[in-house]
Design a protein around this motif. Structure first.
Motif, PDB file in Angstrom:
ATOM      1  N   SER A  23      27.139 -11.469 -31.391  1.00 50.55           N
ATOM      2  CA  SER A  23      27.120 -11.784 -29.958  1.00 50.55           C
ATOM      3  C   SER A  23      27.165 -13.295 -29.738  1.00 50.55           C
ATOM      4  CB  SER A  23      25.859 -11.209 -29.301  1.00 50.55           C
ATOM      5  OG  SER A  23      25.688 -11.767 -28.015  1.00 50.55           O
ATOM      6  N   ALA A  24      26.457 -14.025 -30.589  1.00 51.98           N
ATOM      7  CA  ALA A  24      26.372 -15.476 -30.378  1.00 51.98           C
ATOM      8  C   ALA A  24      27.691 -16.168 -30.696  1.00 51.98           C
ATOM      9  CB  ALA A  24      25.247 -16.062 -31.236  1.00 51.98           C
ATOM     10  N   VAL A  25      28.243 -15.883 -31.861  1.00 55.08           N
ATOM     11  CA  VAL A  25      29.456 -16.596 -32.266  1.00 55.08           C
ATOM     12  C   VAL A  25      30.642 -16.052 -31.494  1.00 55.08           C
ATOM     13  CG1 VAL A  25      31.050 -17.065 -34.151  1.00 55.08           C
ATOM     14  CG2 VAL A  25      28.598 -17.131 -34.558  1.00 55.08           C
ATOM     15  N   GLY A  26      31.305 -16.913 -30.798  1.00 57.22           N
ATOM     16  CA  GLY A  26      32.474 -16.506 -30.027  1.00 57.22           C
ATOM     17  C   GLY A  26      33.148 -17.749 -29.501  1.00 57.22           C
ATOM     18  N   LEU A  27      33.692 -17.622 -28.305  1.00 53.08           N
ATOM     19  CA  LEU A  27      34.385 -18.766 -27.722  1.00 53.08           C
ATOM     20  C   LEU A  27      33.440 -19.935 -27.476  1.00 53.08           C
ATOM     21  CD1 LEU A  27      36.562 -16.713 -25.233  1.00 53.08           C
ATOM     22  CD2 LEU A  27      37.313 -17.795 -27.337  1.00 53.08           C
ATOM     23  N   GLY A  28      32.135 -19.633 -27.330  1.00 48.98           N
ATOM     24  CA  GLY A  28      31.170 -20.695 -27.073  1.00 48.98           C
ATOM     25  C   GLY A  28      31.166 -21.745 -28.171  1.00 48.98           C
ATOM     26  N   SER A  29      31.220 -21.302 -29.424  1.00 47.84           N
ATOM     27  CA  SER A  29      31.188 -22.248 -30.541  1.00 47.84           C
ATOM     28  C   SER A  29      32.547 -22.885 -30.781  1.00 47.84           C
ATOM     29  CB  SER A  29      30.787 -21.530 -31.828  1.00 47.84           C
ATOM     30  OG  SER A  29      29.497 -21.018 -31.706  1.00 47.84           O
ATOM     31  N   PHE A 109      35.299 -15.142 -16.492  1.00 47.83           N
ATOM     32  CA  PHE A 109      36.122 -16.239 -17.040  1.00 47.83           C
ATOM     33  C   PHE A 109      36.302 -16.124 -18.545  1.00 47.83           C
ATOM     34  CE2 PHE A 109      31.926 -18.501 -17.291  1.00 47.83           C
ATOM     35  CZ  PHE A 109      32.000 -19.017 -18.574  1.00 47.83           C
ATOM     36  N   TYR A 110      35.330 -15.493 -19.222  1.00 46.25           N
ATOM     37  CA  TYR A 110      35.432 -15.328 -20.670  1.00 46.25           C
ATOM     38  C   TYR A 110      36.728 -14.597 -21.037  1.00 46.25           C
ATOM     39  CZ  TYR A 110      33.108 -15.252 -25.235  1.00 46.25           C
ATOM     40  OH  TYR A 110      32.755 -15.485 -26.529  1.00 46.25           O
ATOM     41  N   SER A 111      37.045 -13.600 -20.211  1.00 48.05           N
ATOM     42  CA  SER A 111      38.226 -12.787 -20.481  1.00 48.05           C
ATOM     43  C   SER A 111      39.522 -13.584 -20.303  1.00 48.05           C
ATOM     44  CB  SER A 111      38.210 -11.567 -19.562  1.00 48.05           C
ATOM     45  OG  SER A 111      39.439 -10.906 -19.594  1.00 48.05           O
ATOM     46  N   PHE A 230      22.208 -22.324 -24.298  1.00 52.07           N
ATOM     47  CA  PHE A 230      21.947 -20.951 -23.862  1.00 52.07           C
ATOM     48  C   PHE A 230      23.194 -20.085 -23.993  1.00 52.07           C
ATOM     49  CE2 PHE A 230      18.265 -22.663 -21.276  1.00 52.07           C
ATOM     50  CZ  PHE A 230      17.308 -21.904 -21.910  1.00 52.07           C
ATOM     51  N   PHE A 231      24.310 -20.620 -23.503  1.00 52.16           N
ATOM     52  CA  PHE A 231      25.557 -19.841 -23.523  1.00 52.16           C
ATOM     53  C   PHE A 231      25.954 -19.503 -24.950  1.00 52.16           C
ATOM     54  CE2 PHE A 231      30.163 -19.452 -23.709  1.00 52.16           C
ATOM     55  CZ  PHE A 231      30.468 -18.660 -22.623  1.00 52.16           C
ATOM     56  N   SER A 232      25.910 -20.503 -25.820  1.00 53.85           N
ATOM     57  CA  SER A 232      26.440 -20.307 -27.164  1.00 53.85           C
ATOM     58  C   SER A 232      25.571 -19.355 -27.989  1.00 53.85           C
ATOM     59  CB  SER A 232      26.558 -21.660 -27.870  1.00 53.85           C
ATOM     60  OG  SER A 232      27.348 -21.538 -29.019  1.00 53.85           O
ATOM     61  N   ILE A 233      24.267 -19.356 -27.758  1.00 54.34           N
ATOM     62  CA  ILE A 233      23.379 -18.472 -28.527  1.00 54.34           C
ATOM     63  C   ILE A 233      23.177 -17.135 -27.789  1.00 54.34           C
ATOM     64  CG2 ILE A 233      21.175 -18.403 -29.803  1.00 54.34           C
ATOM     65  CD1 ILE A 233      22.798 -20.731 -30.708  1.00 54.34           C
ATOM     66  N   SER A 234      23.802 -16.947 -26.615  1.00 50.98           N
ATOM     67  CA  SER A 234      23.642 -15.718 -25.817  1.00 50.98           C
ATOM     68  C   SER A 234      22.205 -15.533 -25.341  1.00 50.98           C
ATOM     69  CB  SER A 234      24.046 -14.443 -26.585  1.00 50.98           C
ATOM     70  OG  SER A 234      25.341 -14.507 -27.074  1.00 50.98           O
ATOM     71  N   VAL A 235      21.572 -16.644 -24.922  1.00 48.31           N
ATOM     72  CA  VAL A 235      20.172 -16.582 -24.519  1.00 48.31           C
ATOM     73  C   VAL A 235      20.053 -16.895 -23.027  1.00 48.31           C
ATOM     74  CG1 VAL A 235      17.967 -17.790 -24.763  1.00 48.31           C
ATOM     75  CG2 VAL A 235      19.225 -17.116 -26.778  1.00 48.31           C
ATOM     76  N   LEU A 327      31.989  -7.726 -25.402  1.00 49.85           N
ATOM     77  CA  LEU A 327      31.368  -6.400 -25.404  1.00 49.85           C
ATOM     78  C   LEU A 327      29.899  -6.479 -25.042  1.00 49.85           C
ATOM     79  CD1 LEU A 327      32.537  -4.842 -28.757  1.00 49.85           C
ATOM     80  CD2 LEU A 327      33.333  -4.321 -26.456  1.00 49.85           C
ATOM     81  N   SER A 328      29.205  -7.479 -25.607  1.00 50.35           N
ATOM     82  CA  SER A 328      27.765  -7.560 -25.356  1.00 50.35           C
ATOM     83  C   SER A 328      27.518  -7.845 -23.883  1.00 50.35           C
ATOM     84  CB  SER A 328      27.087  -8.594 -26.265  1.00 50.35           C
ATOM     85  OG  SER A 328      27.367  -9.913 -25.884  1.00 50.35           O
ATOM     86  N   LEU A 329      28.458  -8.550 -23.242  1.00 47.54           N
ATOM     87  CA  LEU A 329      28.315  -8.826 -21.812  1.00 47.54           C
ATOM     88  C   LEU A 329      28.578  -7.568 -20.977  1.00 47.54           C
ATOM     89  CD1 LEU A 329      30.120 -12.274 -21.784  1.00 47.54           C
ATOM     90  CD2 LEU A 329      27.754 -11.892 -21.109  1.00 47.54           C
TER      91      LEU A 329
END
Ligand code: TRP
Length: 463
Positions: A23-29, A109-111, A230-235, A327-329
């Motif tokens: 969940s954490a690793v994604g476009l955020g990183s 916006f993630y999509s 917060f965004f990058s760690i999904s917190v 998916l987690s969102l």
């Protein structure tokens, strides 16, 4: 994944860790971290980001884990039950509704950005980048941004993939695929770092990222850094509450929290060291904004022997890891609807469609509405497009406010004995430190930073 499937707990520590990291690793990183570092002047931002991870994001992540393990339910249910158990009000469950609104906005916006990675797969595979200069790659990217219909098409494909996976309830399958594919993504990124390290830009990149110019630290930069943490760690919105609720009691939550943050940050730095040497070697603009990754990495693929294969593989793997985060969102939204007796398929497809329509605001922010600044009269907001505002509202305001409330809940509503017991921590000093961070440091720091970042924006430019 977690949330909709009762009884599908994580049996092993490894499985739980892969889920939180997934969940954490994604476009955020890989997309957001490098461009935020670039836009905010480099080292000073990196310094504040790391500090924010240690002092704010880590305790809040632990707090979410504590709520989930103590409550054993969804974010809303866990907050309600744990509050009631310790003499608090069930209104704490409202925090769950707040996070659902945040989730809807983030997914919208993630999509769209996920769609960019889809657009890049055929481009890379067909060799569209081969032999191109930095400027030519930027031209390809700008042509994509300028065409709302192409953006809408790829945004629709990304959202459909997300919604159908959630509708079919096969998010676990995809999560499992991610656990196999993510190490491959790490490998490609390490390869990209090695490639970038061989260019003339390495020294400048290291200096850019690791020489903090403390005079550059403004309230706006601090707020941006915390929001990105917060965004990058999904917190900050209870996703991690749900995850912990489904984890076996023998799993050490502190270890998982450390490993999740370390893993995500490792990937962020890999992305930084794949991108910034190329930025400096090819005279690109580090402050280029959200397109940074999409105009720099193709330059590497353009120069490589196997560039078409490596490039296509990179964007496929990035897509998979972005899908796992998306998916987690969506699952957060759907699991709430299912709790309210909405049919899962209807909720997933309806939620996906709703977020898709909202996402059009982001699509148009890069072309037809690129000079529309909805809050033009508000200091600090005057140059923000609709996309910039949604991103700012969610990461910098909604997640941080959620984070304060989660910290206050575990710090003040739950007795520290219960917190220590839930974490299985017996060392008085570490419990005391966590308590101090949750009770005092997080709420005060976040309130101060929110206030300053929102109202003292006079000097802070950029972004
Ligand atoms: N952390 C993800 C990323 O970096 C995005 C994400 C997924 C997220 N789920 C979230 C952000 C929940 C905040 C809250 O790409």
């Amino acid at each position: 994944m977690a949330g909709g499937h009762q009884g599908q707990g994580w049996t092993s520590r490894w499985g739980f860790l892969l889920a939180t990291v997934g969940s954490a690793v994604g476009l955020g990183s890989i997309w957001k971290f490098p461009y935020m570092v670039g836009a905010n002047g480099g080292g000073a931002f990196v310094f504040v980001y790391l500090l924010a991870l240690a002092v704010i994001v880590f305790p809040v992540l632990l707090a979410e884990f504590v709520i989930g393990r103590a409550g054993g339910k969804s974010a809303v249910g866990s907050l309600q039950d744990v509050a009631a158990r310790h003499g608090g009000t069930r209104a704490w469950g409202l925090l769950g509704l707040w996070s659902i609104v945040a989730g809807i906005l983030i997914l919208s916006f993630y999509s769209v950005i996920g769609g960019w990675t889809i657009a890049y797969i055929p481009l890379a595979a067909q060799g569209a980048f081969a032999g191109q200069t930095g400027e030519q790659v930027a031209g390809i990217f700008n042509a994509l941004l300028a065409d709302p219909n192409r953006l809408i098409l790829f945004h629709a494909i990304f959202m459909t993939l997300t919604a159908v996976t959630v509708a079919l309830g096969i998010t676990n399958g995809l999560e499992r695929a991610v656990t196999i594919l993510m190490p491959l993504l790490f490998l490609i990124m390490i390869g990209l770092v090695v490639f970038a390290a061989a260019t003339t830009g390495l020294g400048k990149a290291a200096a850019f990222m690791f020489t903090p110019d403390f005079s550059k630290i403004t309230p706006k930069i601090v707020l941006d850094a915390i929001g990105l943490g917060f965004f990058s760690i999904s917190v900050g919105m209870g996703v991690m509450i749900t995850y912990a609720a489904y984890s076996g009691r023998e799993i050490n939550l502190t270890e998982i929290a450390v490993a999740t943050i370390a893993g995500d940050t490792f990937v962020s730095f890999l992305a930084g060291f794949a991108i910034f040497p190329l930025v400096f070697a090819y005279n690109l603009d580090p402050a280029g904004g959200p397109g940074l990754m999409f105009v720099t990495l193709p330059v590497a693929f353009a120069q490589m022997e196997w560039g078409t294969v490596v490039g296509a593989a990179f964007f496929i793997l990035l897509l998979v890891s972005a899908l796992a985060s998306a998916l987690s969102l969506l699952e957060l939204i759907v699991s709430y609807a299912v709790e309210r007796n909405v049919n899962r398929v209807v909720a997933a497809l309806g939620g996906g469609l709703f977020c898709f329509v909202l996402g059009l605001a982001t699509v148009y922010s890069f072309n037809e509405w690129s000079t529309w600044f909805p809050l033009a009269g508000v200091p600090g907001m005057e140059a923000k497009t609709a996309f910039d505002l949604i991103d700012f509202l969610t990461s910098n305001i909604m997640l941080t406010v959620g984070g304060v409330l989660i910290a206050v809940f575990v710090g003040w509503v739950m007795p520290s004995g219960a917190v220590a017991e839930t974490l299985g921590v017996r060392n008085g000093a570490s419990v005391g430190l966590l308590n101090f961070l949750l009770r005092i440091v997080c709420p005060l720091a976040l309130a101060a930073v929110l206030w300053a970042g929102l109202f003292l924006t006079g000097g802070g430019g950029g972004g």
